[in-house]
Scaffold this active site. Structure first.
Site, PDB file in Angstrom:
ATOM      1  N   ILE A   1       0.874  -1.174   0.000  1.00 51.19           N
ATOM      2  CA  ILE A   1       0.000   0.000   0.000  1.00 51.19           C
ATOM      3  C   ILE A   1       0.909   1.220   0.000  1.00 51.19           C
ATOM      4  O   ILE A   1       1.521   1.553   1.015  1.00 51.19           O
ATOM      5  CB  ILE A   1      -0.919   0.012   1.237  1.00 51.19           C
ATOM      6  CG1 ILE A   1      -1.742  -1.280   1.304  1.00 51.19           C
ATOM      7  CG2 ILE A   1      -1.819   1.247   1.217  1.00 51.19           C
ATOM      8  CD1 ILE A   1      -2.461  -1.468   2.620  1.00 51.19           C
TER       9      ILE A   1
ATOM     10  N   ALA B   1       1.639   8.794  -0.874  1.00 46.74           N
ATOM     11  CA  ALA B   1       2.322   9.909  -1.527  1.00 46.74           C
ATOM     12  C   ALA B   1       3.577  10.315  -0.752  1.00 46.74           C
ATOM     13  O   ALA B   1       4.555  10.774  -1.338  1.00 46.74           O
ATOM     14  CB  ALA B   1       1.378  11.101  -1.670  1.00 46.74           C
TER      15      ALA B   1
ATOM     16  N   CYS C   1       4.756  -2.307   3.085  1.00 44.83           N
ATOM     17  CA  CYS C   1       5.124  -3.454   2.257  1.00 44.83           C
ATOM     18  C   CYS C   1       4.085  -4.564   2.419  1.00 44.83           C
ATOM     19  O   CYS C   1       3.373  -4.634   3.429  1.00 44.83           O
ATOM     20  CB  CYS C   1       6.495  -3.987   2.666  1.00 44.83           C
ATOM     21  SG  CYS C   1       7.848  -2.830   2.370  1.00 44.83           S
TER      22      CYS C   1
ATOM     23  N   GLU D   1       4.570  -7.623   3.096  1.00 45.03           N
ATOM     24  CA  GLU D   1       4.884  -8.474   4.246  1.00 45.03           C
ATOM     25  C   GLU D   1       4.341  -7.881   5.548  1.00 45.03           C
ATOM     26  O   GLU D   1       3.931  -8.617   6.443  1.00 45.03           O
ATOM     27  CB  GLU D   1       6.402  -8.682   4.355  1.00 45.03           C
ATOM     28  CG  GLU D   1       7.012  -9.370   3.160  1.00 45.03           C
ATOM     29  CD  GLU D   1       7.462  -8.420   2.060  1.00 45.03           C
ATOM     30  OE1 GLU D   1       8.363  -8.792   1.293  1.00 45.03           O
ATOM     31  OE2 GLU D   1       6.914  -7.303   1.941  1.00 45.03           O
TER      32      GLU D   1
END
EC number: 3.5.4.5
Length: 138
Positions: free
Chosen positions: A46, A49, A56, A58
Site C-alpha cells: 500500500i 504519496a 510493504c 509483508e
C-alpha cells in the site's frame, strides 16, 4: 508439522497482489504466509504519496496474522506483478523474523531459504531477554 504447499502460497500471493495500491511506482506486490495452524495469511503493498509511509506486502501479511489470532509463520512467498518470487527487503525480513523466527522458510528466486540465511546476525526478542530485566513474552 504442517506441510508447505509452495504452489498454494504462490497462488494466494498472486491473488492478493491484485488488491495492491501502487499508483506511484506501479510495483505491485503480494505476499502469502503459512501459519503453524495451517491457515494462510496474506498482504499486499500500500503506497503513500509520502513514500516513507508505504506499507510493504509483508507488513500487511503480519497484520493479517495478528488480526486473525496470531500464530507462528512457517513459510512465506512474495510475488511481483509478473508472478516472480521476490525476496523481502531488509525491514520486512526483520518483521517476518519476529513472527516466524530463524527457521521461517522464505521463497526466493533461487528457492526456499531459512530466515537465518536471509538475515544473519539478526536481532530478535531473545536479545531483549538477554539484556536482563525486560519483560518480553513473544
Amino acid at each position: 508439522m504442517v506441510d508447505i504447499c509452495w504452489e498454494q502460497l504462490h497462488r494466494s500471493a498472486i491473488e492478493v497482489r491484485q488488491n495492491a495500491y501502487a499508483p506511484y511506482s506501479h510495483f505491485l506486490v503480494g505476499a502469502a504466509g503459512l501459519v503453524d495452524d495451517g491457515r494462510i495469511v496474506v498482504g499486499c503493498n500500500i503506497e503513500n504519496a509520502s513514500y516513507g509511509l508505504t506499507l510493504c506486502a509483508e507488513c500487511g501479511l503480519v497484520s493479517h496474522l495478528i488480526a486473525t489470532g496470531g500464530g507462528r509463520l512457517l513459510a512465506v512467498v512474495c510475488v511481483d506483478s509478473q508472478d516472480n518470487y521476490l525476496a523481502p527487503c531488509g525491514r520486512c525480513r526483520q518483521v517476518l523474523l519476529e513472527h516466524g523466527g530463524k527457521e521461517l522458510q522464505v521463497m526466493t528466486p533461487t528457492g526456499p531459504l531459512p530466515m537465518a540465511e536471509l538475515l544473519p546476525w539478526s536481532f530478535g526478542p531473545q536479545d531483549l531477554r538477554r539484556v536482563g530485566g525486560l519483560n518480553t513474552n513473544p
